[in-house]
Design a protein around this motif. Structure first.
Motif, PDB file in Angstrom:
ATOM      1  N   UNK A  97      73.762  54.601  10.116  1.00 32.67           N
ATOM      2  CA  UNK A  97      73.919  55.941  10.667  1.00 32.67           C
ATOM      3  C   UNK A  97      72.958  56.142  11.823  1.00 32.67           C
ATOM      4  N   UNK A  98      73.398  56.826  12.849  1.00 34.25           N
ATOM      5  CA  UNK A  98      72.579  57.030  14.038  1.00 34.25           C
ATOM      6  C   UNK A  98      72.694  58.485  14.468  1.00 34.25           C
ATOM      7  N   UNK A  99      71.743  59.293  14.031  1.00 32.05           N
ATOM      8  CA  UNK A  99      71.725  60.709  14.394  1.00 32.05           C
ATOM      9  C   UNK A  99      70.951  60.849  15.703  1.00 32.05           C
ATOM     10  N   UNK A 100      71.678  60.867  16.792  1.00 34.24           N
ATOM     11  CA  UNK A 100      71.064  60.886  18.125  1.00 34.24           C
ATOM     12  C   UNK A 100      70.238  62.153  18.330  1.00 34.24           C
ATOM     13  N   UNK A 101      70.671  63.255  17.739  1.00 37.62           N
ATOM     14  CA  UNK A 101      69.965  64.525  17.939  1.00 37.62           C
ATOM     15  C   UNK A 101      68.553  64.486  17.376  1.00 37.62           C
ATOM     16  N   UNK A 102      68.308  63.621  16.399  1.00 37.33           N
ATOM     17  CA  UNK A 102      66.966  63.503  15.805  1.00 37.33           C
ATOM     18  C   UNK A 102      66.330  62.149  16.090  1.00 37.33           C
ATOM     19  N   UNK A 103      66.986  61.328  16.904  1.00 35.04           N
ATOM     20  CA  UNK A 103      66.512  59.960  17.178  1.00 35.04           C
ATOM     21  C   UNK A 103      66.251  59.231  15.859  1.00 35.04           C
ATOM     22  N   UNK A 104      67.211  59.307  14.969  1.00 36.44           N
ATOM     23  CA  UNK A 104      67.035  58.835  13.585  1.00 36.44           C
ATOM     24  C   UNK A 104      68.159  57.858  13.253  1.00 36.44           C
ATOM     25  N   UNK A 105      67.788  56.616  13.048  1.00 40.67           N
ATOM     26  CA  UNK A 105      68.756  55.574  12.706  1.00 40.67           C
ATOM     27  C   UNK A 105      68.382  54.991  11.356  1.00 40.67           C
ATOM     28  N   UNK A 106      69.365  54.948  10.435  1.00 38.14           N
ATOM     29  CA  UNK A 106      69.030  54.474   9.090  1.00 38.14           C
ATOM     30  C   UNK A 106      70.272  53.934   8.398  1.00 38.14           C
ATOM     31  N   UNK A 107      70.070  52.992   7.443  1.00 39.46           N
ATOM     32  CA  UNK A 107      71.208  52.417   6.705  1.00 39.46           C
ATOM     33  C   UNK A 107      71.510  53.224   5.450  1.00 39.46           C
ATOM     34  N   UNK A 108      72.719  53.023   4.954  1.00 37.60           N
ATOM     35  CA  UNK A 108      73.100  53.597   3.652  1.00 37.60           C
ATOM     36  C   UNK A 108      74.060  52.638   2.970  1.00 37.60           C
ATOM     37  N   UNK A 109      73.832  52.404   1.698  1.00 38.43           N
ATOM     38  CA  UNK A 109      74.753  51.594   0.887  1.00 38.43           C
ATOM     39  C   UNK A 109      75.782  52.524   0.250  1.00 38.43           C
TER      40      UNK A 109
END
Length: 545
Positions: A222-234
């Motif tokens: 997942x890449x939430x550009x508005x928060x500069x937040x990139x993270x995986x999810x299973x």
């Protein structure tokens, strides 16, 4: 002296074993000599014992003349514990220890310790304790409490018994009140309901066994550009082409998405789609960065906002994938969503359920942080550094929440927890020293006003009982911190999360009998007896005290 060693051990475990992190400093400012005596002072009165006497006793079991005057006040069991405490290796190095001791949380703990453990001139031991811990940790073959005493950069360690007794008395009060509350919960859990339980009228399923659904695991980024937040999810997907309810699992501080994989697989076998994100900034990678010197804090206060927003963004992304991606299309029911979290994840779950950050409560509680016995406040009070504004962290898509060992007493308080309208289950461990059961789960349970609420008490459970060890863990949690029979604690989580989510998320009322005292008493086992209550008032709690 037992009190002295006990206090030192409690804080050392809190600082080094519970948080298990640290920061690289310069050591040249500290002389390389150690204390020769420990002096106990109470007002104008003062007594002392040579550290060499403690060392002789720890290594040989022999009590010399200097120590014999004190040993008569300590029973045999306490003396044995003293030897163990003095010689138990601490599995950290100087980088890891110093990394932690130079963080704001580490310095808060040192300030508290410095009031008790002082220099020979009775000044705060803040800097001397930090130096002793780091210098002792540098000797990796002998990082023990005894070696910490040897490295104390003064000729004597002065112990303020007045401060020590205040802490001991406060701790004893908390222990006594917790025992009274636990006894009340256990008693109420054993009482028969006024109406006949329907559990006896149905075929009782063994919910700890896997369900009948096969499932696949997909990992998305997942890449939430508005928060500069990139993270995986299973994402655990049952093999069925009809929309299935969704459960989101939020891990604790310093953990990752593998720590509750056992539960994700179990829920998926019962037909739930399970989504397990990894929260950057409060996961195992954050601790690894801290140990490597590329991060300077346990976690950023912003994580208190970003974690719930991670879940909201994940649900938004699943909504998009359900319409555009063949793997997910037609298999996700976004109208039936539940959330489960542990510790910091428990906070996350309650925030999503409708509890708002309570800046008024934080302002009242956090100035007294240096005097608290509640370690979890060190995390909760990070919120003081956030802009005091209204944060939209709840999500109406979520229909029910389970919070395991949550931290919530000050960051939410009664005013915010009472605003939760959806069904809530709180799971607590009576031996939790990180998020104490009474302060963080039992008392907050009395503040909930939602009609469908459950308090599950694992007698003897700790903060780490329900967490599976992650292959990515920076430092393993010590066995004594995990407590007895973690496999049983995890089995309880399976046994109870299935009927809770089946009933309140999947809308399957046939599972309601499993959310009863009868069922909990049926699955309860030693050495972690289980209790369940559905109501408890502040007045009943006060009466128990």
């Amino acid at each position: 002296m037992t009190n002295l060693i006990g206090i030192q051990t409690v804080w050392l475990k809190w600082a080094l074993r519970i948080f298990s992190i640290g920061l690289l400093p310069t050591l040249t400012a500290y002389p390389a000599f150690g204390a020769e005596r420990i002096k106990f002072n109470y007002g104008l009165l003062e007594e002392s014992v040579p550290i060499s006497s403690l060392e002789t006793y720890a290594k040989t079991g022999k009590i010399d003349n200097e120590l014999s005057g004190y040993s008569q006040y300590i029973d045999k069991k306490q003396l044995t514990q003293l030897r163990k405490v003095l010689l138990t290796p601490i599995p950290l190095n100087e980088v890891e220890v110093s990394q932690f001791l130079y963080t704001p949380i580490g310095e808060r703990l040192l300030q508290r310790l410095g009031k008790v453990i002082q220099t020979e001139s009775r000044l705060s031991g803040f800097y001397a304790i930090r130096a002793a811990l780091i210098l002792s940790a540098a000797d990796q073959k002998d990082f023990t409490l005894l070696n910490v005493l040897r490295k104390f950069p003064a000729s004597a360690i002065s112990i303020n018994l007045n401060q020590s007794l205040q802490i001991v008395n406060a701790l004893q009060d908390l222990v006594n009140q917790t025992q009274s509350a636990v006894a009340l919960i256990n008693q109420q859990s054993q009482q028969k309901a006024s109406n006949t339980s329907t559990l006896n009228t149905v075929t009782v399923l063994d919910l700890k066994k896997p369900g009948s659904f096969r499932f696949l695991k997909e990992t998305i980024i997942l890449n939430d550009i508005s928060r500069l937040r990139k993270f995986p999810a299973d994402i655990y997907l049952p093999v069925i082409q009809t929309p299935r309810p969704i459960i989101v699992i939020s891990h604790g501080l310093g953990s990752d998405r593998t720590s509750f994989a056992y539960l994700a697989e179990h829920l998926a076998s019962y037909g739930f789609v399970v989504a397990v994100p990894e929260h950057p900034g409060s996961d195992s990678k954050q601790l690894q960065a801290l140990l490597a010197g590329t991060a300077d804090r346990v976690t950023n206060p912003r994580e208190l906002i970003d974690r719930p927003l991670d879940i909201k963004y994940l649900l938004d992304e699943l909504t998009r994938l359900s319409k555009s991606n063949s793997t997910f299309q037609g298999r996700l029911n976004l109208d039936q969503v539940g959330v489960l979290g542990q510790s910091f994840g428990g906070y996350t779950a309650l925030a999503l359920a409708g509890a708002k950050i309570n800046f008024k409560q934080l302002k009242a509680d956090c100035p007294a942080l240096s005097d608290t016995l509640n370690v979890s406040l060190l995390l909760q009070c990070l919120a003081i550094n956030l802009p005091n504004t209204e944060y939209n962290l709840s999500d109406t898509r979520i229909k029910a929440a389970i919070a395991i060992n949550p931290v919530d007493s000050s960051i939410f308080g009664q005013a915010s927890l009472s605003q939760i309208k959806i069904p809530v289950m709180i799971i607590s461990g009576s031996s939790d020293t990180v998020a104490p059961a009474l302060l963080e789960q039992i008392q907050p349970f009395t503040w909930l006003t939602t009609p469908n609420k459950y308090l599950i008490l694992i007698n003897g459970g700790t903060h780490f009982s329900t967490i599976a060890e992650s292959p990515n863990a920076s430092i393993p949690v010590p066995t004594e911190a995990i407590g007895p029979s973690p496999a049983l604690a995890r089995r309880y989580v399976k046994d109870l999360s299935v009927p809770f989510f089946e009933n309140y998320v999947a809308q399957q009322p046939s599972y309601l009998p499993y959310l009863s005292k009868d069922y909990v008493n049926k699955i309860s086992q030693q050495p972690l007896p289980l209790s369940l209550i559905k109501s408890l008032t502040s007045e009943e709690l006060q009466k128990a005290f």
